[in-house]
Design a protein around this motif. Structure first.
Motif, PDB file in Angstrom:
ATOM      1  N   ALA A  79       0.834  -1.209   0.000  1.00 60.52           N
ATOM      2  CA  ALA A  79       0.000   0.000   0.000  1.00 60.52           C
ATOM      3  C   ALA A  79       0.863   1.251   0.000  1.00 60.52           C
ATOM      4  O   ALA A  79       0.552   2.239  -0.695  1.00 60.52           O
ATOM      5  N   TYR A  80       1.938   1.238   0.781  1.00 59.76           N
ATOM      6  CA  TYR A  80       2.827   2.403   0.838  1.00 59.76           C
ATOM      7  C   TYR A  80       3.439   2.673  -0.534  1.00 59.76           C
ATOM      8  O   TYR A  80       3.499   3.828  -0.985  1.00 59.76           O
ATOM      9  N   LYS A  82       2.291   1.835  -3.493  1.00 54.57           N
ATOM     10  CA  LYS A  82       1.259   2.342  -4.406  1.00 54.57           C
ATOM     11  C   LYS A  82       0.995   3.824  -4.147  1.00 54.57           C
ATOM     12  O   LYS A  82       0.887   4.627  -5.077  1.00 54.57           O
ATOM     13  N   TRP A  83       0.897   4.177  -2.873  1.00 54.11           N
ATOM     14  CA  TRP A  83       0.636   5.566  -2.516  1.00 54.11           C
ATOM     15  C   TRP A  83       1.800   6.468  -2.927  1.00 54.11           C
ATOM     16  O   TRP A  83       1.597   7.540  -3.526  1.00 54.11           O
ATOM     17  N   ARG A  86       1.956   6.862  -6.681  1.00 56.33           N
ATOM     18  CA  ARG A  86       0.853   7.679  -7.193  1.00 56.33           C
ATOM     19  C   ARG A  86       1.094   9.161  -6.933  1.00 56.33           C
ATOM     20  O   ARG A  86       0.537  10.021  -7.629  1.00 56.33           O
ATOM     21  N   HIS A  87       1.942   9.453  -5.947  1.00 51.86           N
ATOM     22  CA  HIS A  87       2.257  10.843  -5.630  1.00 51.86           C
ATOM     23  C   HIS A  87       3.649  11.245  -6.136  1.00 51.86           C
ATOM     24  O   HIS A  87       4.290  12.132  -5.582  1.00 51.86           O
ATOM     25  N   GLN A 320      -4.501   7.419   6.356  1.00 59.17           N
ATOM     26  CA  GLN A 320      -4.902   7.978   5.069  1.00 59.17           C
ATOM     27  C   GLN A 320      -4.376   7.124   3.920  1.00 59.17           C
ATOM     28  O   GLN A 320      -5.090   6.868   2.942  1.00 59.17           O
ATOM     29  N   VAL A 321      -3.132   6.675   4.021  1.00 57.28           N
ATOM     30  CA  VAL A 321      -2.561   5.812   2.987  1.00 57.28           C
ATOM     31  C   VAL A 321      -3.350   4.506   2.898  1.00 57.28           C
ATOM     32  O   VAL A 321      -3.665   4.019   1.799  1.00 57.28           O
ATOM     33  N   GLU A 324      -6.642   5.136   1.192  1.00 61.34           N
ATOM     34  CA  GLU A 324      -6.521   5.429  -0.228  1.00 61.34           C
ATOM     35  C   GLU A 324      -6.115   4.219  -1.052  1.00 61.34           C
ATOM     36  O   GLU A 324      -6.568   4.057  -2.192  1.00 61.34           O
ATOM     37  N   GLU A 325      -5.245   3.380  -0.491  1.00 62.96           N
ATOM     38  CA  GLU A 325      -4.639   2.322  -1.306  1.00 62.96           C
ATOM     39  C   GLU A 325      -5.022   0.903  -0.900  1.00 62.96           C
ATOM     40  O   GLU A 325      -4.750  -0.031  -1.650  1.00 62.96           O
ATOM     41  N   TRP A 343       5.140   0.875   8.547  1.00 65.56           N
ATOM     42  CA  TRP A 343       4.975   2.283   8.181  1.00 65.56           C
ATOM     43  C   TRP A 343       6.206   3.101   8.556  1.00 65.56           C
ATOM     44  O   TRP A 343       6.720   3.886   7.766  1.00 65.56           O
TER      45      TRP A 343
END
Length: 442
Positions: A79-80, A82-83, A86-87, A320-321, A324-325, A343
């Motif tokens: 997930a991290y 991907k986030w 994406r940013h 939030q991550v 979102e993901e 994290w």
């Protein structure tokens, strides 16, 4: 906190006891790496991220096993990535996360480490394994740093290529012992009959001793039992041996703690009242809910952790991550210490990549950045992290332990709640460095 038992020749009184062995290994690794200009076998420019616009790392953890499982750690890593991608990634680079199931097995852990080397990853990040003696050697020979392991065994606090973000089991057990010293009568520790479990009594006792309390009774239990009726009875008899003082039972059995507590719930009715206490990783909010919440066996229990409670607003960026993901991914629990450690470990990785900038990202570059005085802020989730050559705890066999902070929580009305200094008779967490300096872990 599982693993195979030590053989007799590795008892604390033997010449190969853990502290000298760990210290010797640390010194040998440092000396060996000093003479290898390519970084212990790593050829500069061949790491994942060397000029191809992609940084390749690995996260491993046991999944679908009969003992401790940590599926949230690789899921959080994915997930991290991907986030982050994406940013915009880091410095124009994207992050690729490889995952590996180490199966709670020494062979599996070694396979994951060898795969990390074969896949040219620049670091192993935010992972869980109790078999440090199996995975650290392959990583070290390939020059790959190990960032933010779970801290389940002492190996993570000795290897020169290990960069822990928390104090692992040493800090948790020392903090728990210190918290219990003032209010408990006899203390019974129920822990795995395993390599990792062998390290726990001295750590808990260091905290008890700091509070002027006698050592706990050390009670071994199988790591993969389906019930613990006999162990619960023994623990209760030990904890109630002094009728004048309410005793405490401390189960530290990883994922099998819930199985122990099921047996304990049935057995405790026939004994005087006792208090329970444990460490995060052996229990979390999900488990407290599943065992009855406010009416369950954990009500009133002290639990030590490394980080603020999950409801703390400092966890908002992580949540939030996840939203979102990985919305709907039930394997990622924001309250799980493994997810939280992952994290923080990836926060460290990002800081490393930002410091490297547009230079080549190799295992050697990552290590040199971490060794070069980099200080990483985690938004208050931990103290500012940095990794000197040795720490104050080197003398007791933990030269890489840089963050000995623990938090003390209590189950109140079925919810994990932070204990504030002065609000109870217990010491409310803090830095366990001084306590661990007196730990008899050799």
């Amino acid at each position: 906190m599982t693993g195979r038992r030590r053989t007799p020749d590795s008892s604390p009184s033997s010449p190969s006891s853990p502290r000298p062995r760990r210290a010797a290994r640390y010194a040998v690794a440092l000396a060996s790496c000093a003479v290898l200009t390519a970084g212990c076998g790593t050829v500069p420019g061949t790491g994942g991220g060397a000029g191809d616009g992609t940084v390749r790392v690995m996260t491993w953890a046991p999944q679908n096993t009969g003992a401790t499982n940590k599926p949230g750690m690789p899921a959080m890593a994915r997930a991290y990535a991907k986030w982050l991608n994406r940013h915009g990634g880091v410095g124009g680079r994207t992050l690729t996360v490889l995952t590996c199931n180490e199966h709670n097995d020494s062979v599996g852990a070694a396979k994951c480490a060898r795969r990390a080397a074969a896949e040219n990853v620049v670091a192993v990040v935010g992972s869980y394994s109790q078999f440090g003696d199996s995975f650290l050697a392959p990583l070290e020979s390939a020059g790959i740093p190990y960032i933010g392991g779970y801290g389940v065994t002492s190996d993570e606090f000795t290897g020169p290529y290990s960069y822990p973000v928390n104090g692992g089991q040493p800090a948790l057990l020392a903090g728990l012992g210190q918290a219990l010293a003032a209010g408990c009568g006899p203390v019974a520790l129920v822990r795995p009959d395993s390599i990792a479990g062998d390290e726990l009594p001295a750590l808990l006792d260091s905290g008890l001793k700091a509070g002027g309390h006698p050592a706990a009774t050390d009670q071994l239990a199988a790591e993969d039992a389906t019930e613990y009726g006999e162990e619960a009875e023994r623990a209760l008899r030990s904890a109630t041996a002094d009728p004048a003082r309410k005793g405490c039972v401390v189960p530290a059995l990883g994922d099998r703690t819930d199985t122990f507590m099921d047996s304990f719930r049935r057995a405790r009715a026939d004994h005087a009242p006792v208090r329970t206490a444990t460490v995060l990783g052996s229990v979390d909010q999900t488990e407290i809910n599943a065992t009855g919440g406010a009416s369950g066996p954990y009500e009133g229990a002290y639990i030590t952790g490394w980080y603020p409670v999950a409801s703390d607003p400092r966890w908002s960026p992580m949540k939030q991550v996840i939203n979102e993901e990985a919305f709907g991914d039930n394997s990622i629990d924001p309250a799980d210490a493994g997810v939280q450690t992952t994290w923080i470990a990836y926060t460290v990785l990002r800081a490393v990549l930002e410091r490297i900038g547009d230079g080549d990202v190799t295992p050697e570059a990552v290590r040199h950045t971490l060794d070069g005085g980099l200080k990483v802020s985690t938004g208050g989730l931990t103290p500012t992290l940095h990794w000197p050559d040795e720490t104050r705890l080197a003398a007791v066999g933990f030269p890489r332990l840089v963050n000995a902070d623990v938090t003390l929580q209590v189950v109140r009305e079925g919810k994990l709640t932070a204990v504030r200094p002065g609000s109870t008779g217990a010491a409310a967490g803090g830095d366990m460095t001084r306590t661990l300096e007196s730990a008899d872990v050799g």
